[in-house]
Write a protein that holds these residues in place. Structure first.
Motif, PDB file in Angstrom:
ATOM      1  N   LEU A 160       1.335  -8.107   2.861  1.00 43.81           N
ATOM      2  CA  LEU A 160       1.293  -7.469   1.545  1.00 43.81           C
ATOM      3  C   LEU A 160       2.678  -7.357   0.918  1.00 43.81           C
ATOM      4  O   LEU A 160       2.834  -6.810  -0.159  1.00 43.81           O
ATOM      5  CB  LEU A 160       0.635  -6.091   1.651  1.00 43.81           C
ATOM      6  CG  LEU A 160      -0.822  -6.113   2.122  1.00 43.81           C
ATOM      7  CD1 LEU A 160      -1.393  -4.706   2.129  1.00 43.81           C
ATOM      8  CD2 LEU A 160      -1.663  -7.035   1.258  1.00 43.81           C
ATOM      9  N   ASP A 161       3.691  -7.917   1.585  1.00 40.63           N
ATOM     10  CA  ASP A 161       5.038  -7.903   1.019  1.00 40.63           C
ATOM     11  C   ASP A 161       5.344  -9.193   0.261  1.00 40.63           C
ATOM     12  O   ASP A 161       6.447  -9.398  -0.202  1.00 40.63           O
ATOM     13  CB  ASP A 161       6.080  -7.648   2.097  1.00 40.63           C
ATOM     14  CG  ASP A 161       6.138  -8.735   3.164  1.00 40.63           C
ATOM     15  OD1 ASP A 161       5.404  -9.754   3.048  1.00 40.63           O
ATOM     16  OD2 ASP A 161       6.905  -8.579   4.124  1.00 40.63           O
TER      17      ASP A 161
ATOM     18  N   ALA B 197      -0.436 -10.278  -2.331  1.00 40.88           N
ATOM     19  CA  ALA B 197       0.170  -9.235  -3.160  1.00 40.88           C
ATOM     20  C   ALA B 197       0.670  -9.842  -4.462  1.00 40.88           C
ATOM     21  O   ALA B 197       1.311 -10.886  -4.463  1.00 40.88           O
ATOM     22  CB  ALA B 197       1.326  -8.576  -2.422  1.00 40.88           C
ATOM     23  N   GLY B 198       0.317  -9.206  -5.560  1.00 32.66           N
ATOM     24  CA  GLY B 198       0.799  -9.639  -6.859  1.00 32.66           C
ATOM     25  C   GLY B 198       0.056 -10.818  -7.464  1.00 32.66           C
ATOM     26  O   GLY B 198       0.408 -11.272  -8.549  1.00 32.66           O
TER      27      GLY B 198
ATOM     28  N   LEU C 246      -8.015 -13.419  -7.760  1.00 32.52           N
ATOM     29  CA  LEU C 246      -8.436 -12.798  -6.506  1.00 32.52           C
ATOM     30  C   LEU C 246      -9.945 -12.570  -6.474  1.00 32.52           C
ATOM     31  O   LEU C 246     -10.600 -12.861  -5.470  1.00 32.52           O
ATOM     32  CB  LEU C 246      -7.700 -11.471  -6.293  1.00 32.52           C
ATOM     33  CG  LEU C 246      -6.232 -11.572  -5.919  1.00 32.52           C
ATOM     34  CD1 LEU C 246      -5.554 -10.203  -6.020  1.00 32.52           C
ATOM     35  CD2 LEU C 246      -6.071 -12.135  -4.518  1.00 32.52           C
ATOM     36  N   VAL C 247     -10.492 -12.053  -7.567  1.00 32.46           N
ATOM     37  CA  VAL C 247     -11.946 -11.822  -7.630  1.00 32.46           C
ATOM     38  C   VAL C 247     -12.682 -13.140  -7.462  1.00 32.46           C
ATOM     39  O   VAL C 247     -13.644 -13.239  -6.683  1.00 32.46           O
ATOM     40  CB  VAL C 247     -12.352 -11.130  -8.954  1.00 32.46           C
ATOM     41  CG1 VAL C 247     -13.859 -11.159  -9.142  1.00 32.46           C
ATOM     42  CG2 VAL C 247     -11.851  -9.693  -8.982  1.00 32.46           C
ATOM     43  N   SER C 248     -12.227 -14.167  -8.156  1.00 28.22           N
ATOM     44  CA  SER C 248     -12.862 -15.475  -8.083  1.00 28.22           C
ATOM     45  C   SER C 248     -12.823 -16.026  -6.649  1.00 28.22           C
ATOM     46  O   SER C 248     -13.823 -16.538  -6.136  1.00 28.22           O
ATOM     47  CB  SER C 248     -12.164 -16.436  -9.040  1.00 28.22           C
ATOM     48  OG  SER C 248     -12.764 -17.694  -8.994  1.00 28.22           O
ATOM     49  N   ALA C 249     -11.679 -15.906  -5.996  1.00 35.85           N
ATOM     50  CA  ALA C 249     -11.544 -16.398  -4.624  1.00 35.85           C
ATOM     51  C   ALA C 249     -12.451 -15.621  -3.675  1.00 35.85           C
ATOM     52  O   ALA C 249     -13.147 -16.213  -2.839  1.00 35.85           O
ATOM     53  CB  ALA C 249     -10.089 -16.299  -4.172  1.00 35.85           C
ATOM     54  N   MET C 250     -12.461 -14.286  -3.812  1.00 33.59           N
ATOM     55  CA  MET C 250     -13.292 -13.476  -2.921  1.00 33.59           C
ATOM     56  C   MET C 250     -14.778 -13.747  -3.137  1.00 33.59           C
ATOM     57  O   MET C 250     -15.552 -13.809  -2.177  1.00 33.59           O
ATOM     58  CB  MET C 250     -12.962 -11.993  -3.081  1.00 33.59           C
ATOM     59  CG  MET C 250     -11.634 -11.616  -2.434  1.00 33.59           C
ATOM     60  SD  MET C 250     -11.327  -9.842  -2.372  1.00 33.59           S
ATOM     61  CE  MET C 250     -10.715  -9.545  -4.019  1.00 33.59           C
TER      62      MET C 250
ATOM     63  N   TYR D 224      -6.035  -3.564  -7.124  1.00 35.79           N
ATOM     64  CA  TYR D 224      -4.949  -2.972  -6.339  1.00 35.79           C
ATOM     65  C   TYR D 224      -3.927  -4.037  -5.928  1.00 35.79           C
ATOM     66  O   TYR D 224      -2.733  -3.852  -6.104  1.00 35.79           O
ATOM     67  CB  TYR D 224      -5.515  -2.274  -5.104  1.00 35.79           C
ATOM     68  CG  TYR D 224      -4.451  -1.695  -4.209  1.00 35.79           C
ATOM     69  CD1 TYR D 224      -3.812  -0.506  -4.545  1.00 35.79           C
ATOM     70  CD2 TYR D 224      -4.061  -2.342  -3.043  1.00 35.79           C
ATOM     71  CE1 TYR D 224      -2.820   0.025  -3.739  1.00 35.79           C
ATOM     72  CE2 TYR D 224      -3.078  -1.824  -2.229  1.00 35.79           C
ATOM     73  CZ  TYR D 224      -2.459  -0.648  -2.578  1.00 35.79           C
ATOM     74  OH  TYR D 224      -1.474  -0.123  -1.782  1.00 35.79           O
ATOM     75  N   LEU D 225      -4.403  -5.143  -5.379  1.00 37.16           N
ATOM     76  CA  LEU D 225      -3.494  -6.192  -4.925  1.00 37.16           C
ATOM     77  C   LEU D 225      -2.674  -6.777  -6.065  1.00 37.16           C
ATOM     78  O   LEU D 225      -1.505  -7.114  -5.884  1.00 37.16           O
ATOM     79  CB  LEU D 225      -4.276  -7.304  -4.223  1.00 37.16           C
ATOM     80  CG  LEU D 225      -4.815  -6.964  -2.840  1.00 37.16           C
ATOM     81  CD1 LEU D 225      -5.779  -8.043  -2.367  1.00 37.16           C
ATOM     82  CD2 LEU D 225      -3.684  -6.774  -1.846  1.00 37.16           C
ATOM     83  N   SER D 226      -3.283  -6.903  -7.234  1.00 31.82           N
ATOM     84  CA  SER D 226      -2.563  -7.491  -8.370  1.00 31.82           C
ATOM     85  C   SER D 226      -1.408  -6.604  -8.835  1.00 31.82           C
ATOM     86  O   SER D 226      -0.478  -7.094  -9.467  1.00 31.82           O
ATOM     87  CB  SER D 226      -3.521  -7.764  -9.530  1.00 31.82           C
ATOM     88  OG  SER D 226      -3.963  -6.563 -10.124  1.00 31.82           O
ATOM     89  N   THR D 227      -1.447  -5.327  -8.496  1.00 28.24           N
ATOM     90  CA  THR D 227      -0.386  -4.412  -8.920  1.00 28.24           C
ATOM     91  C   THR D 227       0.769  -4.358  -7.929  1.00 28.24           C
ATOM     92  O   THR D 227       1.820  -3.801  -8.242  1.00 28.24           O
ATOM     93  CB  THR D 227      -0.913  -2.983  -9.111  1.00 28.24           C
ATOM     94  OG1 THR D 227      -1.357  -2.468  -7.859  1.00 28.24           O
ATOM     95  CG2 THR D 227      -2.035  -2.934 -10.125  1.00 28.24           C
ATOM     96  N   LEU D 228       0.576  -4.907  -6.733  1.00 33.22           N
ATOM     97  CA  LEU D 228       1.636  -4.871  -5.732  1.00 33.22           C
ATOM     98  C   LEU D 228       2.715  -5.883  -6.074  1.00 33.22           C
ATOM     99  O   LEU D 228       2.418  -7.011  -6.447  1.00 33.22           O
ATOM    100  CB  LEU D 228       1.082  -5.178  -4.330  1.00 33.22           C
ATOM    101  CG  LEU D 228       0.069  -4.196  -3.782  1.00 33.22           C
ATOM    102  CD1 LEU D 228      -0.389  -4.654  -2.396  1.00 33.22           C
ATOM    103  CD2 LEU D 228       0.611  -2.793  -3.717  1.00 33.22           C
TER     104      LEU D 228
END
Length: 105
Positions: A41-42, A52-53, A59-63, A94-98
């Protein structure tokens, strides 16, 4: 209903509501903890793609592709299959905000 019983029920409801609000704020972090067991996540790529980011829609599409079997990965299928569509969106948000760390080891 006895006053003590009504008070206990009311107190339980208030506690439940306050806990669900706190859980909602941390739900993205909680759900993403399972992702961190494989994905860093770094932002560093250590043979498993960092997430992350990454753009939320990507991300939604991949999941969703893993969940439907369109994109093959036995581990990701198992991990994402347990999530509702709302949880997938929460994880992606959440992941997109990291932030991504730019230094390499």
């Amino acid at each position: 209903m006895r006053p003590v019983t009504r008070s206990a029920i009311a107190a339980g409801f208030v506690l439940l509501v306050s806990q669900s609000g706190a859980a909602g704020a941390d739900q993205g972090a909680q759900l993403t903890a399972a992702c961190a067991s494989c994905h860093r996540l770094d932002g560093r790529d250590m043979a498993i793609p960092p997430i992350a980011g990454v753009d939320q829609d990507k991300l939604v599409s991949a999941m969703q592709a893993f969940k439907s079997g369109e994109r093959p990965s036995q581990i990701m299928y198992i991990m994402v299959r347990s999530l509702t569509d709302e949880e997938v969106a929460t994880v992606a948000r959440y992941l997109s905000t990291l932030g991504k760390e730019t230094t390499q080891p």
